[in-house]
Design an enzyme around this catalytic site. Structure first.
Site, PDB file in Angstrom:
ATOM      1  CE1 TYR A   1      -5.904   4.367  10.934  1.00  0.00           C
ATOM      2  CE2 TYR A   1      -5.314   4.243   8.618  1.00  0.00           C
ATOM      3  CZ  TYR A   1      -5.117   3.851   9.935  1.00  0.00           C
ATOM      4  OH  TYR A   1      -4.129   2.952  10.230  1.00  0.00           O
TER       5      TYR A   1
ATOM      6  N   PRO B   1      -4.082   0.707  18.417  1.00  0.00           N
ATOM      7  CG  PRO B   1      -5.925  -0.589  17.834  1.00  0.00           C
ATOM      8  CD  PRO B   1      -5.292   0.098  19.001  1.00  0.00           C
TER       9      PRO B   1
ATOM     10  CG  HIS C   1      -2.102  -0.865   1.100  1.00  0.00           C
ATOM     11  ND1 HIS C   1      -3.224  -0.720   1.886  1.00  0.00           N
ATOM     12  CD2 HIS C   1      -2.353  -1.902   0.276  1.00  0.00           C
ATOM     13  CE1 HIS C   1      -4.124  -1.639   1.547  1.00  0.00           C
ATOM     14  NE2 HIS C   1      -3.606  -2.378   0.583  1.00  0.00           N
TER      15      HIS C   1
ATOM     16  CE  LYS D   1       4.501   3.723  13.253  1.00  0.00           C
ATOM     17  NZ  LYS D   1       3.924   3.137  12.035  1.00  0.00           N
TER      18      LYS D   1
ATOM     19  CE1 TYR E   1      -1.242   4.281   9.292  1.00  0.00           C
ATOM     20  CE2 TYR E   1      -0.014   2.957   7.717  1.00  0.00           C
ATOM     21  CZ  TYR E   1      -1.135   3.157   8.491  1.00  0.00           C
ATOM     22  OH  TYR E   1      -2.151   2.229   8.467  1.00  0.00           O
TER      23      TYR E   1
END
Length: 393
Positions: free
Chosen positions: A200, A291, A72, A295, A383
């Protein structure tokens, strides 16, 4: 029985540490209280940083990941009925890999067993002692027999509820913790993902997340209250709420059979130090992150990559420097990831104690992230993996 390193726990941290030590010619034994089937079927995290992918490949366990994993190059942020993409590749030149934690565990267990190295499941009554001497001991029971394992070092990779952290001297370990006033209701659904990249969503009725495990299996989450009863959530109610929070004009959520559903609490937890004499902590034994920032698994892999170097330096070169630096070095990475996870969580979840002021601050932060290259880069580099990490880290 004697070995050089006794590893408590056969999660991803313990298994990867054993694989890295085996590559360096260092003997170790893994002790695990649960069954192999449980570990290989437990659905947990699923996003690997670019450097975690590199570590697993260098460890010789990445072939199936590279074949079946889903690269991704960004994520979507949904809020106020709009969809915005954060382009990791354009901002950092990096990507992440979708590959379930249970698949990482399966690959590492297979490598361990193929190499005919000791890995014991379903052990009971594990205890550690004498790690302030040059002859640490691990006692355990297996097949109704009592055993003592002598070793040079102990690696506590036994998770948040394990015995290693609590075995350190009273008063030594300092804990910093944040309990969040909400939880995640997570489902696994037998339906192709409705998106090519993670979504998200910040919604006035609560956070939602759309991710996936394969091209046929979707993983989705809803923010719920911390004391929510899973029995109150029928499949129809779950899908209706997911559609309500996730859908934007021009995009619809696919529904399918829900094979698993559970509610997970949200917390941040950091214990320090991560070492006492000949006992080291790694992974969830030392730290937990919510979550939202993806990480937890990556921190565990980073810990043991550094720990493998530290133990190799001690056992092969007699050099204590990397071991002495292990706790401070790991905690620097842990606190960066903890802050990022807190930031993502605070920006996207609805605080039940918040008011309009808090909600407007969240929206202002989201608008800043999507409109400022600097802000978007901050999200992207955290990220995908901020701290440099190599197999020799």
């Amino acid at each position: 029985m004697r070995t050089q390193v006794a590893i408590i726990g056969a999660g991803p941290a313990g298994l990867l540490l054993a694989q890295l030590l085996h590559q360096r010619g260092i003997e170790c034994v893994i002790l695990e209280t649960r069954t192999r089937e449980y570990l290989e079927q437990r659905v947990r995290a699923g996003v690997l940083e670019h450097q975690s992918v590199d570590i697993l490949n260098a460890a010789g366990v990445g072939a199936r990941m590279m074949r079946d994993g889903l690269p991704h190059h960004g994520i979507f942020l949904h809020f106020k009925g709009e969809n915005h993409r954060i382009d990791f590749a354009a901002l950092t030149g990096k990507a992440v890999m979708i590959y379930g934690q249970q698949e990482v565990v399966r690959d590492l267990i297979a490598a361990r067993l193929d190499a005919r190295q000791p890995l014991y499941f379903e052990v009971e009554d594990v205890s550690v002692s004498d790690f302030d001497t040059d002859r640490p001991r691990v006692r355990y029971r297996m097949a109704e027999e009592e055993h003592t394992l002598e070793c040079d070092f102990i690696a506590g990779c036994d998770g948040f509820h394990g015995i290693c952290r609590d075995s350190m001297p009273p008063g030594l370990v300092q804990v910093a913790e944040r309990i969040y006033p909400y939880a995640w209701l997570g489902i696994l659904a037998s339906v192709p993902p409705s998106t090519d990249e993670l979504i998200y969503a910040r919604h006035e009725d609560g956070f939602a997340l759309h991710t996936m495990r394969t091209l046929q299996v979707s993983r989705l989450y809803l923010q719920v209250s911390a004391d929510e009863d899973i029995e109150q959530w029928s499949d129809d109610r779950i899908w209706a709420e997911l559609k309500h929070r996730l859908e934007v004009p021009g995009w619809e959520l696919k529904e399918g059979h829900i094979s698993e559903k559970a509610i997970s609490p949200m917390r941040s937890f950091v214990a320090s130090p991560m070492r006492y004499r000949r006992l080291f902590l790694a992974g969830d034994a030392a730290h937990i992150v919510p979550p939202t920032g993806a990480k937890g698994l990556n921190l565990a892999l980073a810990d043991v990559t550094a720990l493998a170097k530290a133990l190799t330096s001690l056992l092969k070169d007699g050099q204590a420097g990397p071991a002495d630096a292990y706790s401070d070095t790991s905690l620097s990475r842990v606190w960066r990831a903890t802050h990022f996870s807190w930031w993502m969580t605070s920006m996207l979840h609805v605080d039940p104690q918040s008011d309009r002021f808090g909600a407007e601050l969240q929206l202002s932060q989201l608008r800043y992230v999507i409109s400022s290259r600097a802000a978007a880069t901050t999200l992207a580099e955290n990220y995908t993996g901020y701290f440099p990490l190599t197999r020799e880290a």
